[in-house]
Design a protein around this motif. Structure first.
Motif, mmCIF file in Angstrom:
data_model
loop_
_atom_site.group_PDB
_atom_site.id
_atom_site.type_symbol
_atom_site.label_atom_id
_atom_site.label_comp_id
_atom_site.label_asym_id
_atom_site.label_seq_id
_atom_site.Cartn_x
_atom_site.Cartn_y
_atom_site.Cartn_z
ATOM 1 N N ILE A 8 -5.862 43.730 0.319
ATOM 2 C CA ILE A 8 -5.093 42.362 -0.109
ATOM 3 C C ILE A 8 -6.036 41.932 -1.174
ATOM 4 O O ILE A 8 -7.138 41.627 -1.039
ATOM 5 C CB ILE A 8 -5.254 41.622 1.267
ATOM 6 C CG1 ILE A 8 -4.175 42.051 2.260
ATOM 7 C CG2 ILE A 8 -4.390 40.067 0.936
ATOM 8 C CD1 ILE A 8 -4.286 41.454 3.669
ATOM 9 N N LEU A 11 -4.267 36.977 -2.596
ATOM 10 C CA LEU A 11 -2.997 36.622 -2.108
ATOM 11 C C LEU A 11 -2.689 35.299 -1.771
ATOM 12 O O LEU A 11 -3.529 34.343 -1.434
ATOM 13 C CB LEU A 11 -2.673 37.279 -0.669
ATOM 14 C CG LEU A 11 -1.062 37.603 -0.175
ATOM 15 C CD1 LEU A 11 -0.818 38.897 -1.204
ATOM 16 C CD2 LEU A 11 -1.121 38.248 1.028
ATOM 17 N N PRO A 61 4.745 37.681 -1.184
ATOM 18 C CA PRO A 61 3.883 36.532 -1.567
ATOM 19 C C PRO A 61 4.296 35.938 -2.948
ATOM 20 O O PRO A 61 4.999 36.685 -3.616
ATOM 21 C CB PRO A 61 2.446 37.289 -1.745
ATOM 22 C CG PRO A 61 2.880 39.023 -2.045
ATOM 23 C CD PRO A 61 4.068 39.008 -1.107
#
Length: 244
Positions: A8, A11, A61
């Motif tokens: 990730i 984000l 996102p």
């Protein structure tokens, strides 16, 4: 270096709230390697469920990047995300989400059926056996206890051999003894089978079963605790809640 199973990067997730914008995630970056069990915690509204939904491809996102088992989720259209969720991701929810008219075995086989693949009955029974319910394969949810239903849900999540299992408050509807059994099962999947597990929880006792704890506050990753006790996690949570 070991390639992360889940990566990730920066984000961010924003939502419209009337005339203002709500920032649910604010630049979260973390790598999770294969075979690890990670708990995600934080005060109410901290962004933990949003993080899980974005990481699992259930929500997109606003910016940033999620890579799961080498696949960049941002590169996939909705059909691609659906296929990824069916084939590479397992889900376990607080409410079990079993189909009441189906037997335990048929519930476990559902992800395979939805993917349009031939159902391997031996794999279904092996999954039920791993969660200690091979003898309840022909029982419907109403004939099972809450803990047994959650174990069926775990068998369903693991039958496709997913890259990652995402669990959202999997013990929230269970009593303490049953919760321990479910957590032990998730722990064994990570340790014995090399399964990658990401679990959202509000319970420090549950979080202490994991290898590490990600602590979110106001959409930001503010701490990463490795091998912490329930007491240490509870203390850190209390400090986070006091700043909200």
């Amino acid at each position: 270096m070991t390639k992360p199973m889940l990566s990730i990067r920066d984000l961010r997730r924003e939502y419209d709230a009337g005339s203002s914008r709500v920032i649910a995630l604010d630049g979260v970056t973390v790598d999770l390697t294969a075979g690890t069990f990670t708990a995600v915690m934080g005060p109410s509204g901290s962004g933990k469920s949003t993080l899980l939904h974005c990481a699992a491809g259930l929500d997109r996102p606003t910016s940033g990047e999620v890579t799961l088992d080498g696949v960049r989720l941002g590169d996939l259209d909705e059909t691609g995300l659906t296929l990824l969720r069916r084939e590479r991701i397992g889900f376990v929810f607080q409410a079990f989400n079993l189909i009441s008219s189906l037997t335990a075995a048929h519930n476990v086989a559902l992800p395979v059926r939805l993917a349009g693949r031939r159902i391997d009955q031996a794999a279904v029974m092996a999954a039920l056996d791993e969660v200690g319910l091979a003898d309840r394969a022909q029982h419907r949810p109403v004939e099972l206890s809450g803990g047994q239903q959650q174990r069926v849900a775990i068998a369903r999540a693991m039958v496709t051999r997913p890259a990652v299992i995402f669990a959202d408050e999997p013990t929230g509807a269970l009593d303490n003894q049953t919760s321990r059994r479910v957590l032990e099962l998730l722990r064994d999947l990570a340790t014995g089978r090399g399964q990658t597990i990401v679990m959202v929880t509000h319970d420090p006792v549950a979080a202490a079963v994991a290898d590490s704890v990600l602590l979110l506050t106001d959409g930001r990753l503010v701490d990463h605790l490795d091998g912490a006790s329930a007491e240490a996690i509870a203390s850190r949570m209390a400090r986070a809640e006091a700043t909200c």
